[in-house]
Write an enzyme that holds these catalytic residues in place. Structure first.
Site, PDB file in Angstrom:
ATOM      1  N   SER A 101       3.751  -3.341   4.217  1.00  0.00           N
ATOM      2  CA  SER A 101       4.480  -2.844   3.048  1.00  0.00           C
ATOM      3  C   SER A 101       4.205  -1.370   2.785  1.00  0.00           C
ATOM      4  O   SER A 101       4.528  -0.524   3.592  1.00  0.00           O
ATOM      5  CB  SER A 101       4.136  -3.702   1.826  1.00  0.00           C
ATOM      6  OG  SER A 101       4.947  -3.387   0.723  1.00  0.00           O
ATOM      7  N   ASP A 245      10.434   1.629   0.005  1.00  0.00           N
ATOM      8  CA  ASP A 245       9.082   1.608   0.554  1.00  0.00           C
ATOM      9  C   ASP A 245       9.153   1.202   2.023  1.00  0.00           C
ATOM     10  O   ASP A 245      10.236   0.981   2.567  1.00  0.00           O
ATOM     11  CB  ASP A 245       8.168   0.673  -0.254  1.00  0.00           C
ATOM     12  CG  ASP A 245       8.518  -0.797  -0.079  1.00  0.00           C
ATOM     13  OD1 ASP A 245       9.681  -1.084   0.239  1.00  0.00           O
ATOM     14  OD2 ASP A 245       7.628  -1.650  -0.271  1.00  0.00           O
TER      15      ASP A 245
END
Length: 452
Positions: A101, A245
């Site tokens: 992530s 992201d």
């Protein structure tokens, strides 16, 4: 006993336990074992972000799965929500995302989706963990041979399938012709698909973060650093900007004036619009303990209930399902539209906000003006170990004094990161100077008693 799973799958330094090839291969074997519940040929979808270690982990994971007689469909770089969609779209038995992530490139992780597109149930994660960590692992004795060994396939039309799904979440026939956008893909999983979605809809794009080299994912770009997009929006005179992201499951927006639009403001905009349209299920939105008190005040004024959960999209999703509501999220830009998708999706979120801009014929800055966030300060402190805060008398005393000073005009939240050895201090209140002062003091106390 060592623990394999954290709050969002498995995560750690790449090529070091638990993200070593040996462990990852065992994870693949264990996953294949727990999903083989019927006699049909089983299959698992595997996608990843752009980290250098993704190749290594993808290979080890695929080998483990195939060695248990389950087929693998390799997608390559695609946002996490894209893998969740393809898991259901292709009727796979599970979906796997190789990504850490928002973490730096030298970390990596593995996230799992069940066949329904939701995160893998806790009981299945526990079963996988037990199988991998067991000393005498009985799945090591299961060795399919000949034609029973699994095969691996590379899927070429994955991006196209996902793009069609995303565009179908918009009102029929809606286009973005003439809309000027700045798009930062964080050199991550969305670097191909995100520009394709918005350009196909007619938007004029200024691109950032679309040249991954394996080591630059999230590096001073994307949702962690939206200031770069804000600067570019003002330079180009764009109508808005958006920053994804690394794995594309969250987004931070920027209005035409260069102001940051976080997840709280996105929830306010979308919740308010759906409420006016009579489409907000149970007049309820789900946030977390970190959702700004200003959001709660705004929603209350408009007859909308806010349910707060612990931090983490898993908890938001659980609360959405339990309450029957369909929209929830976090200030970080992880927003879930359950009537469209099973998980947070940065591109989908941006599409919904832009659709409201066009239907309301208002710039993003005007849509954002409906909610006034209270001053909020969050500080991260690197720590040695995660001990309960309330068991430290000095920390407890400092928190009690700070809360007494704030009275009922603010909140204090102490919590640990689910993925890093970090304690987070959040202070919120009407007096910005007081908020800053109290947050700094609490951070100093935690640093003294728990910091590295």
């Amino acid at each position: 006993m060592a623990k394999l799973f954290g709050t969002d799958g498995i995560r750690g330094k790449a090529n070091v336990w638990p993200m070593s090839t040996e462990v990852v291969m065992q994870v693949g074997r264990a996953l294949a074992y727990v999903i083989k519940k019927h006699s049909h040929r089983h299959k698992v979808i595997i996608g990843k972000d752009t980290r250098l270690s993704g190749y290594m982990i993808e290979t080890a994971l695929s080998a483990g799965i195939c060695s248990m007689g389950v087929d693998v469909f390799l997608i390559g770089p695609l946002p996490t929500p894209g893998i969740a969609f393809l898991t259901t779209n292709m009727r796979a038995d599970a979906g796997v995302v190789i990504s850490a992530s928002h973490n730096p490139y030298d970390d990596n992780g593995i996230k799992f989706f069940a066949r329904n597109g939701f995160k893998l149930p806790d009981e299945m994660e526990i079963e996988i963990e037990k199988l991998v960590l067991a000393k005498n692992n009985y799945i090591d004795t299961i060795r399919p041979t000949a034609t029973e060994i699994g095969k691996a396939f590379r899927i070429e039309d994955a991006i196209g399938r996902y793009i069609v799904f995303l565009k179908n979440t918009l009102p029929k026939g809606m286009l973005f012709d003439g809309l000027k956008m700045v798009l930062d893909c964080a050199h991550g999983a969305g670097y191909k698909v995100a520009p394709m979605v918005f350009s196909e809809l007619g938007a004029k794009l200024t691109l950032m973060g679309v040249a991954p080299d394996g080591t630059n994912i999230n590096k001073e770009c994307g949702a962690l650093y939206p200031e770069g997009v804000a600067k570019k929006v003002k330079e180009t005179g764009a109508d808005l900007g958006l920053a994804l992201d690394g794995d594309g499951d969250r987004v931070i927006l920027v209005d035409e004036k260069g102001n940051i639009v976080d997840g709280d403001k996105i929830l306010a905009i979308c919740g308010n619009y759906l409420k006016k349209q009579g489409k907000l299920k149970h007049d309820t939105i789900v946030g977390t303990v970190m959702s700004n008190f200003g959001l709660e005040l705004f929603l209350k004024q408009h007859g909308i209930r806010l349910i707060r959960t612990p931090v983490g999209d898993r908890y938001v999703t659980e609360a959405l399902c339990a309450s029957g509501s369909t929209i929830g999220g976090e200030p970080s830009g992880h927003v879930i539209f359950l009537h469209h998708h099973t998980t947070g999706d940065g591109i989908l979120t941006a599409l919904q906000v832009i659709a409201i801009m066009l239907m309301e014929d208002k710039p993003l800055s005007q849509l954002c003006s409906i909610m006034k966030p209270l001053p909020q300060k969050m500080i991260n402190i690197k720590i040695k170990e995660k001990h309960p805060f309330e068991k430290n008398p000095a920390i407890t005393e400092a928190v009690n004094k700070a809360q007494k000073t704030l009275a009922e005009q603010g909140r204090i939240v102490l919590r640990y990161s689910g993925t890093e050895p970090v304690a987070r201090v959040m202070v919120e209140g009407k007096d910005g100077h007081l908020v800053e002062e109290l947050a700094n003091h609490l951070a100093e106390v935690i640093q003294k008693h728990m910091g590295v």
